[in-house]
Write an enzyme that holds these catalytic residues in place. Structure first.
Site, PDB file in Angstrom:
ATOM      1  CB  ALA A   1      -0.981  -0.025   1.167  1.00 48.78           C
ATOM      2  CB  CYS A   2       0.522   4.513   1.732  1.00 50.60           C
ATOM      3  SG  CYS A   2      -1.110   4.991   1.107  1.00 50.60           S
ATOM      4  CB  SER A   3       4.666   1.462   3.502  1.00 50.27           C
ATOM      5  OG  SER A   3       4.214   2.302   4.543  1.00 50.27           O
TER       6      SER A   3
END
Length: 380
Positions: free
Chosen positions: A162-164
């Site tokens: 995801a966002c990481s």
């Protein structure tokens, strides 16, 4: 590239690349479209609403969006259909299997810029990692398509945290360098987040934007004179349903709900804020201590661009004071939340002015929960 017989096993960031779509949607444009949809919906269901059988939809506003997120605009790959109240989703012609897919296309553009800035050719690179939150398909891997389009003779694979994703990709690339299994690795993050955003949801319709970034991670022995030493990386995951997307191939097992709103981005924003801010702030401080770095002495923080309030609180906890724009730059206002690409955009656009010896932090956090830190120091 220099002779590779004397690799150091020390990973560095040699360069970055950025692709930004030409089209942008302002909050004013977005609100006008959303409110027209709301008015049409409420008029269509006026009898049910009057009878108490259905709740009316609430309109959005520029003030609400900017107070909730700090976002003022976002770039997208297809503006007109997103703003069309009858569609409110991206649209473009389907490409054949013999054409370069759209995610690979924008990933290649960012990657080529990173290679050019480092003075690299395709034959200099050993691997491509496509690290992003929403892949166009399960297989063949987007990374392998990007590798083929660039003409790289090596290997590639996709990874999704995801966002990481980008920071997880940087640590993975750095580990290849540390182990001596590669000398040059491209981490590419193409994010067409407009495809997974529910543009008809008042609580989230303003959040995301499209973009692509690339980070070239190399062994210090072959890096350009001016680069960023990677001082240390740290990854962390804690399971949470507070940010979720249930879209997948198993949706066809229950076709009656295959198009439900949970097949797009959904989140419990207040819970995310409350739980992620202290987790990430403490992670940064602990990792800085492990690396013998004074967190309050960090020259700059390139934080995940999801919410200005989250970044303000995290930066305050790390630096010990309210961070200014120079210490913790924001790209959220013009790019929106670009998932894994956000912290990389901030780094790409706001790093050249730092001096040799300056130390900074690239940090991401998001669904999973997932969080990643990359401490870097300017060299040259």
């Amino acid at each position: 590239m220099n002779d590779t017989s004397s690799m150091t096993g020390r990973p560095v960031i040699s360069s970055t690349g950025l692709f930004t779509p030409e089209e942008s949607i302002t909050n004013e444009e977005l609100v006008a479209s959303f409110n027209e949809y709301v008015q049409r919906h409420n008029a269509e269901h006026a009898d049910a609403i009057a009878a108490g059988e259905m709740e009316p939809l609430a309109e959005s506003s520029v003030g609400f969006i900017e107070k909730a997120s700090g976002i003022k605009a976002r770039h997208v790959m297809a503006k007109e259909p997103i703003l069309d109240p009858d569609i409110m989703a991206p649209r473009w012609p389907q490409r054949s299997n013999d054409e370069l897919s759209i995610l690979a296309e924008i990933g290649v553009k960012a990657a080529r810029q990173a290679l050019e800035r480092a003075g690299r050719k395709a034959e200099d690179v050993d691997a491509v990692l496509c690290a992003a939150s929403n892949m166009e398909r399960p297989y063949p891997a987007m990374a392998i398509e990007i590798q083929q389009a660039l003409g790289i003779d090596g290997f590639g694979f996709d990874m999704n945290v995801a966002c990481s994703s980008a920071t997880f990709g940087i640590q993975t690339a750095a580990d290849y360098i540390r182990a001596g299994n590669a000398k040059s690795v491209l981490v590419v993050s193409p994010e067409i987040t407009s495809g997974h955003l529910n543009w008809r949801d008042r609580d989230s319709h303003f959040i995301f934007g499209d973009v692509a970034t690339a980070v070239l991670v190399e062994d210090a022995a072959v890096a350009p004179a001016e680069h960023w030493d990677i001082l240390g990386t740290k990854l962390k995951t804690v399971f949470s349903n507070n940010i979720r997307n249930n879209f997948g191939f198993l949706n066809r097992a229950y076709p009656e709900d295959a198009g439900g709103p949970d097949k797009l981005f959904v989140q419990e924003g207040r819970k995310v804020f409350k739980e992620v801010v202290p987790m990430v702030a403490q992670m940064i401080v602990d990792e800085a201590e492990r690396l013998d770095i004074d967190p309050q002495g960090l020259r700059r923080l390139w934080l995940h661009q999801a919410n200005t309030g989250m970044n303000r609180l995290i930066a305050h906890r790390v630096l010990g004071h309210e961070a200014n724009e120079d210490e913790s730059p924001t790209v959220l206002d013009t790019y929106g939340n670009t998932s894994s690409a956000g912290s990389i955009i901030a780094f790409h656009l706001h790093s050249e002015d730092l001096k040799e010896g300056d130390t900074g932090l690239i940090c991401s956090f998001g669904a999973g929960y997932s969080a990643g830190t990359v401490f870097v120091r300017k060299h040259g």
